[in-house]
Write a protein that holds these residues in place. Structure first.
Motif, PDB file in Angstrom:
ATOM      1  N   ALA A 178      -1.563   9.896  -1.349  1.00  0.00           N
ATOM      2  CA  ALA A 178      -2.569  10.564  -0.512  1.00  0.00           C
ATOM      3  C   ALA A 178      -1.921  11.563   0.430  1.00  0.00           C
ATOM      4  CB  ALA A 178      -3.367   9.527   0.276  1.00  0.00           C
ATOM      5  N   GLN A 179      -0.776  11.188   0.988  1.00  0.00           N
ATOM      6  CA  GLN A 179      -0.057  12.065   1.908  1.00  0.00           C
ATOM      7  C   GLN A 179       0.467  13.302   1.161  1.00  0.00           C
ATOM      8  OE1 GLN A 179       2.284  10.105   4.914  1.00  0.00           O
ATOM      9  NE2 GLN A 179       3.989  11.506   4.538  1.00  0.00           N
ATOM     10  N   GLU A 181       0.809  -1.217   0.000  1.00  0.00           N
ATOM     11  CA  GLU A 181       0.000   0.000   0.000  1.00  0.00           C
ATOM     12  C   GLU A 181       0.845   1.272   0.000  1.00  0.00           C
ATOM     13  OE1 GLU A 181      -3.435   0.181   0.018  1.00  0.00           O
ATOM     14  OE2 GLU A 181      -3.363  -1.982  -0.378  1.00  0.00           O
ATOM     15  N   LYS A 239       0.145   4.130  -2.721  1.00  0.00           N
ATOM     16  CA  LYS A 239      -1.183   4.717  -2.512  1.00  0.00           C
ATOM     17  C   LYS A 239      -1.161   5.671  -1.306  1.00  0.00           C
ATOM     18  CE  LYS A 239      -5.758   2.949  -1.521  1.00  0.00           C
ATOM     19  NZ  LYS A 239      -6.561   1.740  -1.436  1.00  0.00           N
ATOM     20  N   ARG A 240      -0.547   5.230  -0.208  1.00  0.00           N
ATOM     21  CA  ARG A 240      -0.453   6.084   0.991  1.00  0.00           C
ATOM     22  C   ARG A 240       0.410   7.309   0.720  1.00  0.00           C
ATOM     23  NH1 ARG A 240       0.867   1.231   3.416  1.00  0.00           N
ATOM     24  NH2 ARG A 240       2.944   2.047   3.835  1.00  0.00           N
ATOM     25  N   LYS A 241       1.491   7.110  -0.026  1.00  0.00           N
ATOM     26  CA  LYS A 241       2.392   8.228  -0.351  1.00  0.00           C
ATOM     27  C   LYS A 241       1.668   9.285  -1.181  1.00  0.00           C
ATOM     28  CE  LYS A 241       6.765   9.338  -2.515  1.00  0.00           C
ATOM     29  NZ  LYS A 241       7.197   9.294  -3.886  1.00  0.00           N
ATOM     30  N   THR A 266      -7.176  11.174   5.899  1.00  0.00           N
ATOM     31  CA  THR A 266      -5.893  10.765   5.338  1.00  0.00           C
ATOM     32  C   THR A 266      -4.845  10.697   6.442  1.00  0.00           C
ATOM     33  OG1 THR A 266      -6.429  11.816   3.226  1.00  0.00           O
ATOM     34  CG2 THR A 266      -4.111  11.330   3.641  1.00  0.00           C
ATOM     35  N   GLU A 267      -4.097   9.597   6.460  1.00  0.00           N
ATOM     36  CA  GLU A 267      -3.032   9.437   7.441  1.00  0.00           C
ATOM     37  C   GLU A 267      -1.746  10.049   6.902  1.00  0.00           C
ATOM     38  OE1 GLU A 267      -0.608   5.656   8.705  1.00  0.00           O
ATOM     39  OE2 GLU A 267      -2.549   5.643   9.724  1.00  0.00           O
ATOM     40  N   LYS A 317       2.417  10.797  13.531  1.00  0.00           N
ATOM     41  CA  LYS A 317       1.324  10.306  12.705  1.00  0.00           C
ATOM     42  C   LYS A 317       0.151  11.234  12.960  1.00  0.00           C
ATOM     43  CE  LYS A 317      -1.229   6.506  13.524  1.00  0.00           C
ATOM     44  NZ  LYS A 317      -1.595   5.089  13.577  1.00  0.00           N
ATOM     45  N   THR A 348       2.232  10.377   7.892  1.00  0.00           N
ATOM     46  CA  THR A 348       3.309   9.941   8.788  1.00  0.00           C
ATOM     47  C   THR A 348       4.629  10.504   8.292  1.00  0.00           C
ATOM     48  OG1 THR A 348       3.657   7.909   7.544  1.00  0.00           O
ATOM     49  CG2 THR A 348       2.153   7.789   9.411  1.00  0.00           C
TER      50      THR A 348
END
Length: 151
Positions: free
Chosen positions: A57-58, A50, A53-55, A139-140, A132, A142
């Protein structure tokens, strides 16, 4: 009167020198393993699935993080793409040394209208803030922020 160096003397010197070297290496290896677990995530394969995808969104949040320490207070400033302060829906942060977990702490940050602040007396040297934050849309975010404290 000088004694002649024999093979026995050379062997004793050789064994003594390498015993010291091996002993020091063992002590340092044990200390390294005991003070730093080296574990970032429990399962790196699952975390990698993931990552992109997380990158994305961040990065879409456009947040920039800054950390500083002065007068026994640690400051964690989050700004958006326009440079305005951001108040996250939720923030969790830990402060610690990069190479060991013995001094890790989880201070109680409060938002003062500009940044998150927490009372924390840090000794000099290199520290990091591992944070975090959850945005208002869920959206997370970190990030690990390096912090150098001069004393």
């Amino acid at each position: 009167m000088v004694k002649e160096i024999t093979g026995k003397h050379v062997l004793i010197g050789f064994v003594a020198a390498f015993s010291v070297i091996i002993g020091v290496n063992l002590v340092l290896a044990v200390q390294a393993v005991r003070t730093f677990p080296g574990l970032e995530v429990k399962n790196s394969y699952v975390a990698s699935q993931e990552f992109n995808k997380r990158k994305a969104a961040q990065e879409a949040l456009g947040w920039t993080i800054w950390a500083g320490e002065a007068d026994g207070m640690i400051t964690l400033k989050i700004t958006n793409a326009e440079g305005r302060p951001v108040r996250a829906a939720k923030l969790d942060a830990a402060v610690g040394r990069p190479t060991e977990i013995a001094e890790d702490v989880t201070p109680e940050f409060t938002y003062d209208g500009e940044a998150y602040v927490a009372p924390l007396q840090l000794s000099g040297g290199k520290w990091y803030v591992r944070m975090k934050a959850i945005s208002d849309n869920g959206t997370e975010f970190t990030q690990r922020v390096n912090l150098h404290v001069k004393r």
